[in-house]
Write a protein that holds these residues in place. Structure first.
Motif, PDB file in Angstrom:
ATOM      1  N   LEU A  12      41.883  51.071  49.728  1.00  0.00           N
ATOM      2  CA  LEU A  12      40.953  50.305  48.916  1.00  0.00           C
ATOM      3  C   LEU A  12      39.671  51.118  48.750  1.00  0.00           C
ATOM      4  CD1 LEU A  12      42.367  48.047  51.089  1.00  0.00           C
ATOM      5  CD2 LEU A  12      41.246  46.540  49.455  1.00  0.00           C
ATOM      6  N   LYS A  13      39.223  51.225  47.517  1.00  0.00           N
ATOM      7  CA  LYS A  13      38.004  51.973  47.233  1.00  0.00           C
ATOM      8  C   LYS A  13      36.922  51.021  46.770  1.00  0.00           C
ATOM      9  CE  LYS A  13      36.224  55.979  44.715  1.00  0.00           C
ATOM     10  NZ  LYS A  13      36.554  57.112  43.815  1.00  0.00           N
ATOM     11  N   VAL A  14      35.733  51.164  47.336  1.00  0.00           N
ATOM     12  CA  VAL A  14      34.610  50.317  46.967  1.00  0.00           C
ATOM     13  C   VAL A  14      34.342  50.450  45.469  1.00  0.00           C
ATOM     14  CG1 VAL A  14      32.126  49.977  47.243  1.00  0.00           C
ATOM     15  CG2 VAL A  14      33.567  50.387  49.249  1.00  0.00           C
ATOM     16  N   GLY A  15      34.234  49.301  44.805  1.00  0.00           N
ATOM     17  CA  GLY A  15      33.946  49.290  43.380  1.00  0.00           C
ATOM     18  C   GLY A  15      35.168  49.213  42.497  1.00  0.00           C
ATOM     19  N   GLU A  16      36.381  49.310  43.095  1.00  0.00           N
ATOM     20  CA  GLU A  16      37.602  49.260  42.303  1.00  0.00           C
ATOM     21  C   GLU A  16      38.378  47.974  42.599  1.00  0.00           C
ATOM     22  OE1 GLU A  16      38.518  54.023  41.652  1.00  0.00           O
ATOM     23  OE2 GLU A  16      39.791  52.858  43.020  1.00  0.00           O
ATOM     24  N   ALA A  17      38.838  47.309  41.544  1.00  0.00           N
ATOM     25  CA  ALA A  17      39.527  46.022  41.683  1.00  0.00           C
ATOM     26  C   ALA A  17      41.044  46.196  41.788  1.00  0.00           C
ATOM     27  CB  ALA A  17      39.166  45.113  40.518  1.00  0.00           C
ATOM     28  N   PHE A  18      41.469  47.119  42.621  1.00  0.00           N
ATOM     29  CA  PHE A  18      42.893  47.273  42.898  1.00  0.00           C
ATOM     30  C   PHE A  18      43.062  47.998  44.226  1.00  0.00           C
ATOM     31  CE2 PHE A  18      41.634  50.898  40.299  1.00  0.00           C
ATOM     32  CZ  PHE A  18      42.111  51.974  41.016  1.00  0.00           C
ATOM     33  N   ALA A  19      44.234  47.785  44.823  1.00  0.00           N
ATOM     34  CA  ALA A  19      44.591  48.489  46.057  1.00  0.00           C
ATOM     35  C   ALA A  19      45.767  49.398  45.745  1.00  0.00           C
ATOM     36  CB  ALA A  19      44.962  47.487  47.153  1.00  0.00           C
ATOM     37  N   THR A  20      45.775  50.577  46.346  1.00  0.00           N
ATOM     38  CA  THR A  20      46.836  51.553  46.083  1.00  0.00           C
ATOM     39  C   THR A  20      47.771  51.630  47.270  1.00  0.00           C
ATOM     40  OG1 THR A  20      45.324  52.845  44.707  1.00  0.00           O
ATOM     41  CG2 THR A  20      47.338  53.929  45.436  1.00  0.00           C
ATOM     42  N   GLY A  21      49.038  51.261  47.044  1.00  0.00           N
ATOM     43  CA  GLY A  21      50.038  51.335  48.097  1.00  0.00           C
ATOM     44  C   GLY A  21      50.795  52.647  48.035  1.00  0.00           C
ATOM     45  N   GLU A  22      51.842  52.755  48.816  1.00  0.00           N
ATOM     46  CA  GLU A  22      52.616  53.993  48.871  1.00  0.00           C
ATOM     47  C   GLU A  22      53.458  54.204  47.617  1.00  0.00           C
ATOM     48  OE1 GLU A  22      54.782  53.467  52.454  1.00  0.00           O
ATOM     49  OE2 GLU A  22      53.037  53.670  53.760  1.00  0.00           O
ATOM     50  N   SER A  23      53.831  53.113  46.943  1.00  0.00           N
ATOM     51  CA  SER A  23      54.680  53.253  45.760  1.00  0.00           C
ATOM     52  C   SER A  23      54.203  52.448  44.559  1.00  0.00           C
ATOM     53  CB  SER A  23      56.113  52.824  46.097  1.00  0.00           C
ATOM     54  OG  SER A  23      56.145  51.475  46.536  1.00  0.00           O
ATOM     55  N   GLN A  24      53.129  51.657  44.708  1.00  0.00           N
ATOM     56  CA  GLN A  24      52.647  50.866  43.592  1.00  0.00           C
ATOM     57  C   GLN A  24      51.181  50.497  43.787  1.00  0.00           C
ATOM     58  OE1 GLN A  24      55.420  47.407  44.722  1.00  0.00           O
ATOM     59  NE2 GLN A  24      53.751  46.359  43.723  1.00  0.00           N
ATOM     60  N   THR A  25      50.601  49.971  42.705  1.00  0.00           N
ATOM     61  CA  THR A  25      49.209  49.533  42.715  1.00  0.00           C
ATOM     62  C   THR A  25      49.164  48.015  42.662  1.00  0.00           C
ATOM     63  OG1 THR A  25      48.466  51.554  41.618  1.00  0.00           O
ATOM     64  CG2 THR A  25      47.014  49.656  41.482  1.00  0.00           C
ATOM     65  N   TYR A  26      48.257  47.427  43.442  1.00  0.00           N
ATOM     66  CA  TYR A  26      48.122  45.978  43.497  1.00  0.00           C
ATOM     67  C   TYR A  26      46.790  45.552  42.884  1.00  0.00           C
ATOM     68  CZ  TYR A  26      51.721  46.715  47.064  1.00  0.00           C
ATOM     69  OH  TYR A  26      52.848  47.098  47.726  1.00  0.00           O
ATOM     70  N   PRO A  27      46.791  44.814  41.759  1.00  0.00           N
ATOM     71  CA  PRO A  27      45.536  44.333  41.181  1.00  0.00           C
ATOM     72  C   PRO A  27      44.842  43.366  42.136  1.00  0.00           C
ATOM     73  CG  PRO A  27      47.365  44.118  39.631  1.00  0.00           C
ATOM     74  CD  PRO A  27      47.967  44.418  40.964  1.00  0.00           C
ATOM     75  N   LEU A  28      43.515  43.388  42.151  1.00  0.00           N
ATOM     76  CA  LEU A  28      42.723  42.485  42.972  1.00  0.00           C
ATOM     77  C   LEU A  28      41.835  41.638  42.061  1.00  0.00           C
ATOM     78  CD1 LEU A  28      41.535  44.979  45.754  1.00  0.00           C
ATOM     79  CD2 LEU A  28      43.468  43.399  45.867  1.00  0.00           C
ATOM     80  N   PRO A  29      41.551  40.381  42.428  1.00  0.00           N
ATOM     81  CA  PRO A  29      40.713  39.530  41.582  1.00  0.00           C
ATOM     82  C   PRO A  29      39.248  39.939  41.582  1.00  0.00           C
ATOM     83  CG  PRO A  29      41.256  38.414  43.623  1.00  0.00           C
ATOM     84  CD  PRO A  29      42.072  39.668  43.602  1.00  0.00           C
ATOM     85  N   ALA A  30      38.842  40.742  42.558  1.00  0.00           N
ATOM     86  CA  ALA A  30      37.464  41.248  42.632  1.00  0.00           C
ATOM     87  C   ALA A  30      37.494  42.598  43.342  1.00  0.00           C
ATOM     88  CB  ALA A  30      36.559  40.272  43.385  1.00  0.00           C
ATOM     89  N   ALA A  31      36.533  43.442  43.020  1.00  0.00           N
ATOM     90  CA  ALA A  31      36.486  44.776  43.614  1.00  0.00           C
ATOM     91  C   ALA A  31      36.003  44.719  45.058  1.00  0.00           C
ATOM     92  CB  ALA A  31      35.572  45.683  42.798  1.00  0.00           C
ATOM     93  N   ALA A  32      36.498  45.636  45.875  1.00  0.00           N
ATOM     94  CA  ALA A  32      35.948  45.801  47.218  1.00  0.00           C
ATOM     95  C   ALA A  32      34.480  46.206  47.085  1.00  0.00           C
ATOM     96  CB  ALA A  32      36.731  46.858  47.976  1.00  0.00           C
ATOM     97  N   ALA A  33      33.665  45.800  48.055  1.00  0.00           N
ATOM     98  CA  ALA A  33      32.218  46.044  47.947  1.00  0.00           C
ATOM     99  C   ALA A  33      31.643  46.398  49.311  1.00  0.00           C
ATOM    100  CB  ALA A  33      31.517  44.810  47.382  1.00  0.00           C
ATOM    101  N   LEU A  34      30.430  46.933  49.304  1.00  0.00           N
ATOM    102  CA  LEU A  34      29.674  47.153  50.539  1.00  0.00           C
ATOM    103  C   LEU A  34      28.518  46.169  50.568  1.00  0.00           C
ATOM    104  CD1 LEU A  34      29.431  51.043  50.915  1.00  0.00           C
ATOM    105  CD2 LEU A  34      30.727  49.460  52.329  1.00  0.00           C
ATOM    106  N   ARG A  35      28.387  45.494  51.688  1.00  0.00           N
ATOM    107  CA  ARG A  35      27.272  44.552  51.858  1.00  0.00           C
ATOM    108  C   ARG A  35      26.747  44.671  53.280  1.00  0.00           C
ATOM    109  NH1 ARG A  35      27.132  37.948  51.023  1.00  0.00           N
ATOM    110  NH2 ARG A  35      25.122  37.906  49.979  1.00  0.00           N
TER     111      ARG A  35
END
Length: 367
Positions: free
Chosen positions: A87-110
């Motif tokens: 998971l990368k901060v600012g991106e609304a998806f997670a990257t798996g070993e064989s596919q990408t998973y859309p996320l409803p909100a981006a990972a963030a730093l707080r």
């Protein structure tokens, strides 16, 4: 305690990057993991209808481990049972070993903490997530420890697709009619009805969270999120308006789906919509039309599988003599073409018209 201490050292080392203030809700949200309340240095919050929590909360789940933190790229790698996900901060998806998973909100730093969408990331690990709107409490239960009362009373909705029986997990009997599935050339596209809080009006469906669409192998007849690919989620409730799914229909490698928007306390929907989406390109979803199907308005539709057509007929009141006006539409999935028909005939067998040089009689189903 040692595990939590290591997590604290890891995330206090993360450089602070301020999150956009308009995306954050100030309310505090209690989190319960496997029956125990979890205290975190940074409070969970809601952004655009999605609950975000410190990554350390996810790490409390069975089978979840934080592998590494790439500070220059603001990317965290997680071991979620048998797979690794980035998971990368600012991106609304997670990257798996064989596919990408859309996320409803981006990972963030707080406050130097990595914040992630709770439900999406937890469910990637196989955990069950429930939300108590009355108490504003989130419960997360590991697969082998689903002792939460909501998990115990889960049921299934049975749907017959092309003569085969499939089941969709639902929270309660009353939500079975709000769950949908359809067959496409890419697999089964389905969406379970989100949970509804008990204190809300029992005669109207106001889901606690947005509908989420999944893609499953047609050989798997007990549909479940752990063996499915998440495609996307409908919009979250906003200003007291809820987007409700009203049907999914397969057309080749596309799905057509109907939604309607209803306000809390309203007896009828504001409006209804028909959408088209290529299964392999969830971001390509497109609104075909907006229509009304209440208050004297009627709307019917039909599908021509072999030609990839979606056909609709709207019956519109308002003439001085009490008669109706009719509007017909054809959408062709293979060319992304929408055409308002000028010449058509309503018959007992369906809608008759000519399109692309071919004559059609399409049976219609009322919405």
């Amino acid at each position: 305690m040692r595990k939590r201490a290591k997590l604290a050292v890891l995330f206090f080392a993360v450089a602070a990057v301020a999150a956009s203030s308009h995306a954050l809700a100030a309310e505090r949200i209690p989190i319960r993991v496997n029956g125990s309340m979890i205290a975190s240095g940074v409070s969970p919050y809601i952004s655009k209808g999605t609950t975000l929590v410190p990554l350390s909360v996810i790490a409390e789940l069975k089978g979840v481990r934080i592998v590494s933190w790439d500070h220059p790229n603001k990317t965290v790698t997680l071991a979620l049972n048998k797979q690794q996900v980035k998971l990368k901060v600012g991106e609304a998806f997670a990257t798996g070993e064989s596919q990408t998973y859309p996320l409803p909100a981006a990972a963030a730093l707080r406050h130097n903490r990595v914040m992630v969408p709770l439900r999406s990331v937890a469910e990637l690990s196989g955990a069950a997530v429930t939300w108590d709107s009355a108490r504003k409490t989130v419960s997360v239960d590991s697969p082998a420890e689903t002792s939460h009362p909501t998990a115990a009373r889960r049921q299934t909705a049975e749907i017959i697709i092309d003569g085969s029986h499939y089941t969709i997990p639902v929270v309660s009997e009353e939500l079975k009619r709000y769950s949908f599935a359809a067959s496409t050339s890419k697999g089964i596209v389905w969406s379970p009805a989100p949970e509804r809080s008990e204190f809300r009006d029992p005669t109207v469906y106001y889901p606690d969270e947005p509908y989420t669409f999944y893609l499953s192998d047609p050989k798997i007849h007990s549909l479940n999120i752990h063996q499915s690919r998440k495609l996307f989620a409908l919009p979250a409730a906003e200003d007291g308006k809820y987007t409700i799914l009203d049907g999914i229909y397969g057309v080749g490698d596309y799905v057509i789906y109907h939604t309607y928007v209803i306000g809390k306390g309203m007896a009828q929907a504001f409006e209804s919509q028909a959408w088209a989406m290529k299964v392999t390109e969830p971001q390509s979803r497109k609104k075909i039309e907006t229509f009304h199907s209440a208050g004297g308005y009627f709307h019917s539709f039909g599908i021509v599988q072999q030609d990839g057509l979606y056909v609709s007929l709207s019956q519109i009141p308002g003439n001085p003599d009490g008669s109706y006006n009719y509007e017909a539409l054809v959408y062709k999935t293979t060319t992304d073409q929408t055409v308002r028909l000028q010449n058509f005939t309503r018959t007992t067998k369906g809608l008759q018209f000519k399109f692309d040089g071919k004559n059609y009689t399409v049976p219609l189903t009322q919405v």
